[in-house]
Structure formats: structure tokens, C-alpha cells
Design an enzyme around this catalytic site. Structure first.
Site, PDB file in Angstrom:
ATOM      1  CB  ILE A 136      30.380 -71.259 -19.444  1.00  0.00           C
ATOM      2  CG1 ILE A 136      30.619 -71.100 -17.942  1.00  0.00           C
ATOM      3  CG2 ILE A 136      28.971 -70.857 -19.789  1.00  0.00           C
ATOM      4  CD1 ILE A 136      30.369 -69.686 -17.453  1.00  0.00           C
ATOM      5  CG  ASP A 137      34.324 -73.212 -23.328  1.00  0.00           C
ATOM      6  OD1 ASP A 137      33.862 -74.367 -23.225  1.00  0.00           O
ATOM      7  OD2 ASP A 137      34.268 -72.529 -24.368  1.00  0.00           O
ATOM      8  CE  LYS A 138      41.880 -73.154 -16.598  1.00  0.00           C
ATOM      9  NZ  LYS A 138      43.209 -73.751 -16.864  1.00  0.00           N
ATOM     10  NE  ARG A 237      36.816 -70.844 -27.146  1.00  0.00           N
ATOM     11  CZ  ARG A 237      37.473 -71.782 -26.477  1.00  0.00           C
ATOM     12  NH1 ARG A 237      36.824 -72.534 -25.577  1.00  0.00           N
ATOM     13  NH2 ARG A 237      38.751 -71.995 -26.688  1.00  0.00           N
TER      14      ARG A 237
END
Length: 303
Positions: A136-138, A237
């Protein structure tokens, strides 16, 4: 140091990754396959797969950058571990934490903390991503599963490929969604104008399907639940921005003027999979982080 070479081949029927390895023996097949995937190796100015068979006269461009030295150290970083046994570990990652080391982020990552917590992680993804099956993204918070051995890693990877994992995200998005639920079925690939971004495109893209459900509506925002059918980079996103409702706080795909949150208001709230050893169906949940709860209260008050 970076270099770019353009080579013309007379070979026919040789796999591209094998052909490049012959030309550049200092590059491992794994690295070459990653370079092909990330379009640093192209054929006739087009993206292809590693198993592409060369043809006489093919113009193969190879962009090579020197990798940074690998020195991934164990760090005593507090981790919110939801579940752990001898095969898997489920962790609730905070917003702002990078999942695994990469150029510019060799310390303070989830992997650094995992190496301190346990030394029995799957080695399938190499020294930089031990145990990491999915990411999962930062600046996205929430759940991800970590494999503690290669057998578990293979099982979890196969479940992701077969779309039998259960992944639910909660998000605050811009605008008021008119429909209570919907499905976004739009392929995602690398943005041709900006390699650091993904986009809905028909070129060099992969299937991407996101199901969304409205939880609450406000004056300028909507609180939604998203279920991933596929798992492409930045999928939620990109998809929400594609339908005109980008995730609030998203610096890459959304407007600058947004909620007071450090990163996108996106949280991996539910994760389900079959246990690699027992086959038991396991489902885990993680509550919304405090920053998203605060923003939701502000939205409700202003509504």
C-alpha cells in the site's frame, strides 16, 4: 551514473529478457524483468513483456542506472501487528510509512521494522522486499499481509492473482457522488506523459476493477467504501480521479486545496485471505486512523 543504449538484433525467437542478459551479463534476469516491466527496456519504442520473442531488425533500447548499494538493516520500529503465526503476519501500517526500502528510503520502512521483529521472512522478493506480497502506498494507512516463508508467499500471491483475496478500503473523496454504488472497470497503465504516475489508458495497461459504495455524503466530500477486484498501482486513487472524484489529500491525482490531512484520505480497512497452511478463511479489520476520523467529524459538522 545512467546510460542508454540502442541495439539492433539479428536474432529471432529469443526471449527478450534472455537476450538482454546476454548483452549485459552484469544485469540479473530478475532486474532485467523489472526493467522491462517498468519500461526501461523497450522494443521499437514500444513496451513489451519479458517473454517477447525477438525478431531480426528489432531496435532494443536499454536504459541503465547504477543501483544504490543495498544495506537494509533491522530497526526497532513499533509495529501495530494485528495477527501473527509461523506462516503469516498481518500489520496495520500507519500513514507516512514506506512499505519497503527503495532509492531515497532505506531506513524507517515497514521492512526495516519487520526484520527487527522477526528473521523468518519469505525471500521470494529479494533483500529489499522480504515477505512483501502486496503493497500500500506510503501515505495510505491500513492492513497488509506479510509472508514468513516462501510457501506462504506463493500461496498468497496465487490468491491475489486468482482474485480470491478480500480487500476493502475507506476513503474521503472530493465532490458528492450521485450514485449509491458503482463499478469502475477501466484499464490502468503508466502515464505516457509522467512515468511517476499511473493513468486509465488503453496502451500497455492491465485490467483494473474497483467497486465503490457510498457511506456518507457531505457538502463537498463523500465518504466511500471501495472493494478491489484487482490490485494495480494507485488503483483507487487513479479510478476515483478518473470519474471526477479524486481522493482528498492526494498530492498526485487530486487538487491541492483539500482536507487538512498529511497524505491521501485512504485506509485499507479490511483484508481477507485463505491461510496458506490450514486453508481457513481469515478476515481482519483495522479502524480508521485518527486523522481521518477528525476530518469526517469536520465534514459532518459542516454538512
Amino acid at each position: 551514473m545512467e546510460k542508454s543504449e540502442i541495439l539492433i538484433t539479428d536474432d529471432c525467437g529469443v526471449r527478450l529478457d534472455k537476450w538482454v542478459h546476454i548483452q549485459f551479463p552484469e544485469l540479473s534476469r530478475t532486474r532485467i524483468q523489472e526493467m522491462i516491466k517498468d519500461q526501461f527496456i523497450t522494443v521499437n519504442n514500444k513496451a513489451v513483456k519479458a517473454n517477447y520473442k525477438t525478431n531480426s531488425g528489432d531496435r532494443i533500447q536499454v536504459e541503465i542506472s547504477d543501483p544504490e548499494p543495498l544495506n537494509v538493516e533491522a530497526e526497532n520500529i513499533p509495529l501495530d501487528i494485528i495477527y501473527e503465526d509461523q506462516d503469516v503476519l498481518v500489520v496495520n501500517k500507519p500513514r507516512g510509512m514506506v512499505v519497503h526500502p527503495a532509492p531515497g528510503h532505506y531506513t524507517g520502512t515497514l521492512v526495516n521494522g519487520l526484520l527487527y521483529h522477526c528473521n523468518d521472512l519469505s525471500g521470494i522478493n529479494g533483500v529489499l522486499r522480504p515477505g512483501i506480497v502486496h503493497r500500500i502506498d506510503k501515505d495510505t494507512s491500513g492492513l497488509l499481509v506479510v509472508a514468513k516463508n516462501d510457501k506462504s508467499h506463493q500461496s498468497l500471491a496465487e490468491q491475489l492473482k486468482a482474485k480470491t483475496t478480500h480487500r476493502i478500503y475507506l476513503a474521503i473523496v472530493h465532490g458528492v457522488l450521485p450514485h449509491n454504488e458503482g463499478t469502475i472497470d477501466a484499464p490502468i497503465g503508466r502515464d505516457e506523459k509522467d512515468r511517476k504516475k499511473m493513468a486509465v489508458t488503453s496502451k500497455n495497461s492491465k485490467e483494473a476493477v474497483t467497486h465503490f459504495y457510498v457511506e456518507e455524503r457531505f457538502n463537498k466530500y463523500t465518504f466511500v467504501k471501495c472493494r478491489l477486484e484487482t490490485g494495480r498501482t494507485h488503483q483507487i486513487r487513479v479510478h476515483m480521479a478518473y470519474i471526477g472524484h479524486p481522493v482528498a489529500g492526494d498530492p498526485k491525482y487530486g487538487p491541492r486545496k483539500t482536507l487538512s490531512i498529511n497524505g491521501q484520505a485512504l485506509h485499507a480497512a479490511e483484508l481477507g485471505f485463505n491461510h496458506p497452511s490450514t486453508g481457513e478463511r481469515m478476515t481482519f479489520t483495522a479502524p480508521l486512523p485518527a486523522d481521518m476520523e477528525i476530518e469526517l467529524k469536520k465534514c459532518r459538522k459542516a454538512y
